[in-house]
Design a protein around this motif. Sequence first.
Motif, PDB file in Angstrom:
ATOM      1  N   ALA A  82       0.834  -1.205   0.000  1.00  0.00           N
ATOM      2  CA  ALA A  82       0.000   0.000   0.000  1.00  0.00           C
ATOM      3  C   ALA A  82       0.869   1.255   0.000  1.00  0.00           C
ATOM      4  O   ALA A  82       0.565   2.232  -0.702  1.00  0.00           O
ATOM      5  CB  ALA A  82      -0.941   0.001   1.197  1.00  0.00           C
ATOM      6  N   LEU A  83       1.949   1.247   0.749  1.00  0.00           N
ATOM      7  CA  LEU A  83       2.853   2.389   0.790  1.00  0.00           C
ATOM      8  C   LEU A  83       3.526   2.585  -0.570  1.00  0.00           C
ATOM      9  O   LEU A  83       3.614   3.704  -1.081  1.00  0.00           O
ATOM     10  CB  LEU A  83       3.892   2.200   1.893  1.00  0.00           C
ATOM     11  N   SER A  84       3.943   1.494  -1.160  1.00  0.00           N
ATOM     12  CA  SER A  84       4.562   1.548  -2.481  1.00  0.00           C
ATOM     13  C   SER A  84       3.584   2.091  -3.519  1.00  0.00           C
ATOM     14  O   SER A  84       3.933   2.952  -4.336  1.00  0.00           O
ATOM     15  CB  SER A  84       5.040   0.147  -2.880  1.00  0.00           C
ATOM     16  N   THR A  85       2.358   1.611  -3.482  1.00  0.00           N
ATOM     17  CA  THR A  85       1.317   2.096  -4.402  1.00  0.00           C
ATOM     18  C   THR A  85       1.063   3.581  -4.177  1.00  0.00           C
ATOM     19  O   THR A  85       0.904   4.342  -5.136  1.00  0.00           O
ATOM     20  CB  THR A  85       0.009   1.301  -4.207  1.00  0.00           C
ATOM     21  N   SER A  86       1.053   4.008  -2.925  1.00  0.00           N
ATOM     22  CA  SER A  86       0.841   5.423  -2.599  1.00  0.00           C
ATOM     23  C   SER A  86       1.931   6.289  -3.204  1.00  0.00           C
ATOM     24  O   SER A  86       1.642   7.329  -3.804  1.00  0.00           O
ATOM     25  CB  SER A  86       0.837   5.636  -1.092  1.00  0.00           C
ATOM     26  N   TYR A  87       3.168   5.872  -3.036  1.00  0.00           N
ATOM     27  CA  TYR A  87       4.280   6.642  -3.613  1.00  0.00           C
ATOM     28  C   TYR A  87       4.145   6.732  -5.127  1.00  0.00           C
ATOM     29  O   TYR A  87       4.367   7.780  -5.718  1.00  0.00           O
ATOM     30  CB  TYR A  87       5.631   6.019  -3.253  1.00  0.00           C
ATOM     31  N   TYR A  88       3.780   5.624  -5.735  1.00  0.00           N
ATOM     32  CA  TYR A  88       3.606   5.607  -7.192  1.00  0.00           C
ATOM     33  C   TYR A  88       2.498   6.585  -7.608  1.00  0.00           C
ATOM     34  O   TYR A  88       2.682   7.393  -8.517  1.00  0.00           O
ATOM     35  CB  TYR A  88       3.285   4.195  -7.678  1.00  0.00           C
ATOM     36  N   LEU A  89       1.354   6.500  -6.947  1.00  0.00           N
ATOM     37  CA  LEU A  89       0.231   7.379  -7.293  1.00  0.00           C
ATOM     38  C   LEU A  89       0.583   8.847  -7.082  1.00  0.00           C
ATOM     39  O   LEU A  89       0.285   9.696  -7.926  1.00  0.00           O
ATOM     40  CB  LEU A  89      -1.004   7.010  -6.465  1.00  0.00           C
ATOM     41  N   LEU A  90       1.227   9.146  -5.955  1.00  0.00           N
ATOM     42  CA  LEU A  90       1.576  10.525  -5.650  1.00  0.00           C
ATOM     43  C   LEU A  90       2.687  11.068  -6.559  1.00  0.00           C
ATOM     44  O   LEU A  90       2.827  12.279  -6.709  1.00  0.00           O
ATOM     45  CB  LEU A  90       1.982  10.667  -4.177  1.00  0.00           C
TER      46      LEU A  90
END
Length: 182
Positions: free
Chosen positions: A51-59
Amino acid sequence: MVKIEKVIGNKVYFQNGLTIGLSRTIISEYNLKRREMLSEEEYMKILEIAALSTSYYLLSKRDYSKRELFEKLYGKYFNKEIINKVMEILKDKGYLDDYEFARGYVNTHSYGKVKMTFMLKQKGITSDIIEEVLEDNRDEELENLRKHLKKLRGREVEKQIAALMRKGFNYGDIKKVMNEEN
């Protein structure tokens, strides 16, 4: 315990129906290719990492409001506890700030106060933040109104007013700017 169905490339398929993409480092660190079961603690840690990795990608692609990002992550990971934890991490690091998001959003869109309020509310921004940001942007709003009005020159006055109101500008402001221009 959570059962691992299979691991193909960087995708891990769980029996509960969740499929997550993980880096090869995480897959080897937890030895996911050779294991069939994960403890609940390991599963939660892997979910948090994903989830953290996905967040960084999205942001990295664009800014998100807190609600937008929460909904995006919840739609993928279905775990409010983990998502709230990730949201806190992002907030603490300064990557997630609704005030800054709203300021940036207002500065990159040339609509009137009414439409901007509606759009920001849809993105989960509180009324207090919206009012503050739009008040700070008042001069810019009138400048945007003047620009839109110039594009509409040559049309009937009623059609100009209707077009500007659809863009979210206040009737009083429209009349004021029209009178300035004449």
